[in-house]
Scaffold this active site. Structure first.
Site, PDB file in Angstrom:
ATOM      1  CB  THR A   1      -8.494   3.400   3.202  1.00  0.00           C
ATOM      2  OG1 THR A   1      -8.147   2.892   1.904  1.00  0.00           O
ATOM      3  CG2 THR A   1      -7.433   2.974   4.207  1.00  0.00           C
TER       4      THR A   1
ATOM      5  CG  ASP B   1      -7.523 -12.521   4.382  1.00  0.00           C
ATOM      6  OD1 ASP B   1      -7.739 -11.414   4.914  1.00  0.00           O
ATOM      7  OD2 ASP B   1      -8.444 -13.274   4.003  1.00  0.00           O
ATOM      8  CB  VAL B   2      -4.921  -8.585   8.218  1.00  0.00           C
ATOM      9  CG1 VAL B   2      -3.494  -8.294   7.805  1.00  0.00           C
ATOM     10  CG2 VAL B   2      -5.911  -7.662   7.519  1.00  0.00           C
TER      11      VAL B   2
ATOM     12  CE1 TYR C   1     -10.549   4.105   7.187  1.00  0.00           C
ATOM     13  CE2 TYR C   1     -10.854   6.441   7.602  1.00  0.00           C
ATOM     14  CZ  TYR C   1     -10.019   5.360   7.401  1.00  0.00           C
ATOM     15  OH  TYR C   1      -8.660   5.535   7.416  1.00  0.00           O
TER      16      TYR C   1
ATOM     17  CB  ALA D   1      -6.205   0.340   6.759  1.00  0.00           C
TER      18      ALA D   1
ATOM     19  N   GLY E   1       0.818  -1.204   0.000  1.00  0.00           N
ATOM     20  CA  GLY E   1       0.000   0.000   0.000  1.00  0.00           C
ATOM     21  C   GLY E   1       0.850   1.251   0.000  1.00  0.00           C
TER      22      GLY E   1
ATOM     23  CE  LYS F   1      -7.546   2.816  10.669  1.00  0.00           C
ATOM     24  NZ  LYS F   1      -6.543   1.789  10.278  1.00  0.00           N
TER      25      LYS F   1
ATOM     26  CG  LEU G   1       2.292   4.137   5.959  1.00  0.00           C
ATOM     27  CD1 LEU G   1       3.342   5.236   5.871  1.00  0.00           C
ATOM     28  CD2 LEU G   1       1.343   4.385   7.123  1.00  0.00           C
TER      29      LEU G   1
END
Length: 283
Positions: A62, A36-37, A125, A60, A10, A129, A12
């Protein structure tokens, strides 16, 4: 110490893995295809295989507007996965740096939000988070850190700055939102901040990793045009309502940086300086 970076391809995550490689660190970067988280078994296997001493969670969900109708997926990625990562870190004696967002705040004030300010997200979202943040801080009070960032731009992956750089090469006017305020932030600077935190023993809690200052999307677009040699007056201000959008956005989310000073670490630099370097232009 071995670093494990999730979401490694990604915007970041790519910067974090590249920065670690440049330092010669023992690091493993895993993208969605590798890990795969949302799969508990896959997470457990990754810890057994790589035995990390520190995990940087850049994975994430997003898609802010899509999250309004895909809340289950948003929570599985943004809340359940960090909770499982924190639990595995606690079990294996590892530290966790979890990347979060300014969207945990309501955006109802013009003053910077300190790190300990109560959260009150306005959309799915942001709520997902916030749930991930709470899990990390609850399960890893001494070995977990939540690192909030915002308005990321960088070389890899889509971003507003990349979009405006492309529009600057064209012709005609460009309408940009002028009534939402935040902090344009270079992903490369956030990557360095994460590494500094990872190398600093005993750092935990909440940190804000955004470039300093504030801007509207309109002001950011004008600065991109100026730095790339285009006419900033082609950028026209419009309200956020002109673009619709399913999810409500916070009006102003400027984040404070007091925790960096308290930890004896230099606070992030101004966003204009970072943007100029990101675009390879003199400020």
């Amino acid at each position: 110490m071995r670093w494990l970076v999730t979401g490694a391809t990604g915007l970041l995550g790519h910067e974090v893995t590249a920065a670690l490689a440049a330092r010669g660190a023992d690091a493993v970067g895993l993208c969605r295809r590798d890990l795969d988280v949302t799969d508990p078994a896959a997470l457990a296997t990754a810890f057994t295989r790589y035995r990390p001493g520190l995990v940087v969670n850049c994975a994430a969900y997003t898609a802010v507007d899509a999250a309004e109708t895909a809340a289950d997926l948003a929570y599985r990625v943004n809340a359940d996965a960090p909770r499982r990562l924190a639990g595995l870190c606690a079990r294996h004696g590892a530290r966790l740096l979890h990347v979060s967002t300014d969207y945990v705040f309501p955006g109802d004030t013009d003053t910077p939000y300190p790190e300990d300010h109560p959260t009150a997200p306005r959309n799915v979202y942001g709520r997902s988070k916030r749930a991930g943040e709470r899990a990390v801080l609850d399960l890893l009070p001494r070995h977990g850190a939540v690192v909030r960032t915002a308005w990321l731009h960088g070389e890899h992956g889509p971003s507003f700055v990349r979009a405006m750089t492309g529009r600057a090469r064209g012709r005609g006017p460009v309408d940009v939102v002028a009534d939402l305020v935040g902090q344009p932030t270079w992903a490369a600077d956030v990557a360095q901040a994460l590494i500094i935190l990872g190398e600093a023993p005993g750092t935990s809690g909440v940190f804000h990793a955004t470039n300093a200052g504030r801007a509207t999307w309109y002001e950011l677009a004008r600065e991109v045009f100026r730095l790339t040699g285009a006419d900033p007056d082609r950028v026209r201000p419009v309200s956020a309502g002109a673009f619709g959008g399913r999810a409500p956005r916070p009006r102003c989310t400027v984040l404070g940086h007091d925790r960096w000073h308290e930890a004896g670490i230099p606070a992030p630099r101004p966003w204009r300086e970072a943007l100029a370097e990101a675009l390879g232009r003199p400020g």
